[in-house]
Design an enzyme around this catalytic site. Structure first.
Site, short mmCIF file in Angstrom:
data_model
loop_
_atom_site.label_atom_id
_atom_site.label_comp_id
_atom_site.label_asym_id
_atom_site.label_seq_id
_atom_site.Cartn_x
_atom_site.Cartn_y
_atom_site.Cartn_z
N SER A 1 79.53 39.93 25.27
CA SER A 1 80.10 40.83 25.05
C SER A 1 80.88 41.24 23.89
O SER A 1 80.86 42.63 23.28
CB SER A 1 81.43 41.52 26.43
OG SER A 1 82.25 40.43 26.29
N HIS B 1 77.10 44.34 30.71
CA HIS B 1 77.41 44.68 29.75
C HIS B 1 75.53 45.13 29.55
O HIS B 1 74.73 45.64 28.38
CB HIS B 1 77.08 44.31 27.96
CG HIS B 1 78.70 44.40 28.05
ND1 HIS B 1 79.30 45.87 27.64
CD2 HIS B 1 80.02 43.63 28.77
CE1 HIS B 1 80.88 44.86 27.34
NE2 HIS B 1 80.84 43.82 28.72
N LYS C 1 81.35 50.67 32.82
CA LYS C 1 80.40 51.02 31.61
C LYS C 1 79.61 51.95 31.27
O LYS C 1 80.03 53.16 31.48
CB LYS C 1 79.88 49.68 30.86
CG LYS C 1 81.40 48.26 31.25
CD LYS C 1 80.63 46.76 30.59
CE LYS C 1 81.99 46.28 30.84
NZ LYS C 1 83.10 46.14 31.51
#
Length: 396
Positions: A176, A204, A236
Site C-alpha cells: 500500500s 489494492h 477501494k
C-alpha cells in the site's frame, strides 16, 4: 502516576510526524472540498471512480428503502440478510472460489482470518512491508511470528525452514505504501515446498489487476490450491465498504465458527451490500476504467521522470514519490495544496525513517488534463523548496 500525554504529542509535533484529520465537505471523488477549500485530489483509493457513481448511489438508496439502515445483529444471530448472501455468492464467482465470507472491514478480515487459522504452537510469516492490520493479526494470533525481507524468497525459505506447527505465509498483493506487487508465484512455490499455506491481502489489487479486475491472483494465474486464503476489501476499487475472505468451503466454515471479529460484530448495513453488488457489475462490465488507469499511470510516470523526481517501482494506481525527510514531504504537500492539489505526505512510522514520500493515487475518474495539472504543480513546488529542506535529519 499519570500518563504524560502532552510530552508524547509534543515530541510527535517536533519530529514533523503529527497527524491531523482533513474535513471532507463534499462527496468522495477527484474534485473535493476539504476544510472549505476546493481541491483536485490525488490521495483517495477510489481507483475506478465508483464511490460516487450514480448507479451505485441508487442501489444503496433502494437497498435502504427495502432493507432498512442497520444490520441489526451479528451474522450468526439474525443479521445475515439476503443482500449479504447474494454478495457473498457473487464474490465467490468473481474470484473463482467455492465460497466467500463478507466482513465489516479489511482490518477485521485480516484479524479474523489469521487468528482463526493460527495459534499457539503454529507459525505466521509475513512480508516486512505488510499492512499494519496483517502485522497486528500475526502478533495477536499467539503463533510464533516472524517477518521475512520484502519479496525475498531466500529470506522466506530460511524462516520456513525454522517454522513449527501449521505455518501461514502472508503477503499483501499490492503493497500500500510502495505500490509494487508481491512476488506471489515465488511465495507460493517456496511455501508449497515447505508445507506452508499462503494468505494474500489483495486490498489494492482487486478491480485494478487482472484481465477482469480479479486482482493479483488473476494477474499471475494462480489457483485456490496455491493461494488458499484470499482477502479483498470493498472500500477501494469497489467504492463502497467492508471486506471479504474467499476460499474453500472448509475455510469459510472454519472462519464462521472461529473468527471472533466475524462472530462478535454486527453485520454491515444490507444497503451497503446492495451498493457493492452494483459496483461489482460495473467493475466487471466497464473494462475502460482499468484501461484509462493504465494510460494515466504511464502518463504520470513519464512526467515525473522529466521533472527529475524519484518514483518507486509501481505499476499500480499507487505512485509514491520518494522524498526522504518528513519535513520536505510536508513542505511539498503544502506547496501543492496552495496550488489546489491534494496529495498526502506519508511519514514514519507508516514508512521507514528516511523514506517519507508523497503518495499519489490515480483514479479512472481523473483525466489527462488532471494529471498534467498535477505535474505542473509538482514542478513549481519542487522549484520553490529551499535546498536546506532536503536534509533527512528530521527522520533520524
Amino acid at each position: 502516576m499519570s500518563f504524560n500525554l502532552s510530552s508524547r504529542l509534543a515530541e510527535r509535533r517536533a519530529a514533523h510526524l503529527y497527524r491531523q484529520r482533513p474535513l471532507l465537505e463534499s462527496p468522495q471523488g477527484v474534485r473535493v472540498v476539504v476544510d472549505g477549500q476546493p481541491l483536485l485530489a490525488f490521495c483517495n483509493n477510489d481507483y475506478l471512480g465508483l464511490a460516487s457513481h450514480p448507479a451505485v448511489i441508487e442501489a444503496f438508496a433502494e437497498g435502504a428503502r427495502r432493507w432498512g439502515v442497520g444490520g441489526g445483529a451479528s451474522h450468526l444471530v439474525v443479521g445475515h440478510s439476503q443482500p449479504h448472501h447474494e454478495l457473498e455468492e457473487a464474490l465467490a464467482e468473481f474470484t473463482g472460489r467455492p465460497r466467500a465470507l463478507l466482513m465489516s472491514s479489511g482490518y477485521m478480515a485480516n484479524l479474523g482470518a489469521v487468528t482463526a487459522l493460527a495459534g499457539q504452537g503454529d507459525t505466521v510469516l509475513e512480508d516486512r512491508l505488510n499492512h499494519a492490520s496483517l502485522l497486528d493479526a500475526g502478533l495477536l494470533s499467539g503463533a510464533r511470528f516472524s517477518r521475512y525481507l520484502h519479496n525475498d524468497m531466500n529470506s522466506l525459505a530460511s524462516r520456513l525452514d525454522k517454522s513449527q506447527g501449521n505455518t501461514l505465509v502472508i503477503t499483501d498483493g499490492v503493497f500500500s505504501m510502495d505500490g509494487d506487487l508481491a512476488e506471489l508465484p515465488g511465495v507460493c512455490a517456496v511455501a508449497a515446498e515447505r508445507g506452508g499455506w499462503v494468505m494474500v491481502d489483495d486490498a489494492h489489487g482487486f478491480g485494478c489487476l487482472g484481465n477482469n479486475g480479479g486482482g493479483i491472483v488473476e494477474h499471475y494465474g494462480l489457483s485456490v490450491e496455491q493461494v488458499p486464503v484470499l482477502i479483498g476489501t470493498l472500500g477501494k476499487a469497489f467504492g463502497t465498504a467492508g471486506a471479504f475472505v474467499a476460499g474453500s468451503e472448509e475455510l469459510i466454515e472454519t472462519l464462521i465458527q472461529f473468527a471472533r471479529p466475524y462472530i462478535y460484530t454486527t453485520s454491515q448495513p444490507p444497503a451497503v451490500a446492495c451498493a457493492t453488488l452494483r459496483s461489482l457489475q460495473l467493475l466487471q462490465g466497464e473494462h475502460w476504467r482499468r484501461e484509462r488507469l493504465a494510460q494515466l499511470i504511464a502518463q504520470f510516470r513519464i512526467g515525473v521522470a522529466d521533472i527529475g523526481l524519484e518514483l518507486m517501482n509501481s505499476p499500480t494506481p499507487i505512485q509514491p514519490i520518494l522524498v526522504g525527510s518528513s519535513e520536505r514531504a510536508m513542505a511539498l504537500s503544502a506547496a501543492l495544496r496552495e496550488q489546489g492539489i491534494l496529495v498526502t505526505a506519508i511519514r514514519p512510522p507508516t514508512v521507514p525513517r528516511g523514506t517519507a514520500r508523497l503518495r499519489v493515487t490515480l483514479s479512472a475518474a481523473h483525466s489527462e488534463d488532471d494529471v498534467n495539472q498535477l505535474l505542473d504543480a509538482l514542478k513549481r513546488a519542487v522549484a520553490q523548496l529551499p535546498v536546506t529542506q532536503s536534509s533527512e535529519a528530521h527522520d533520524a
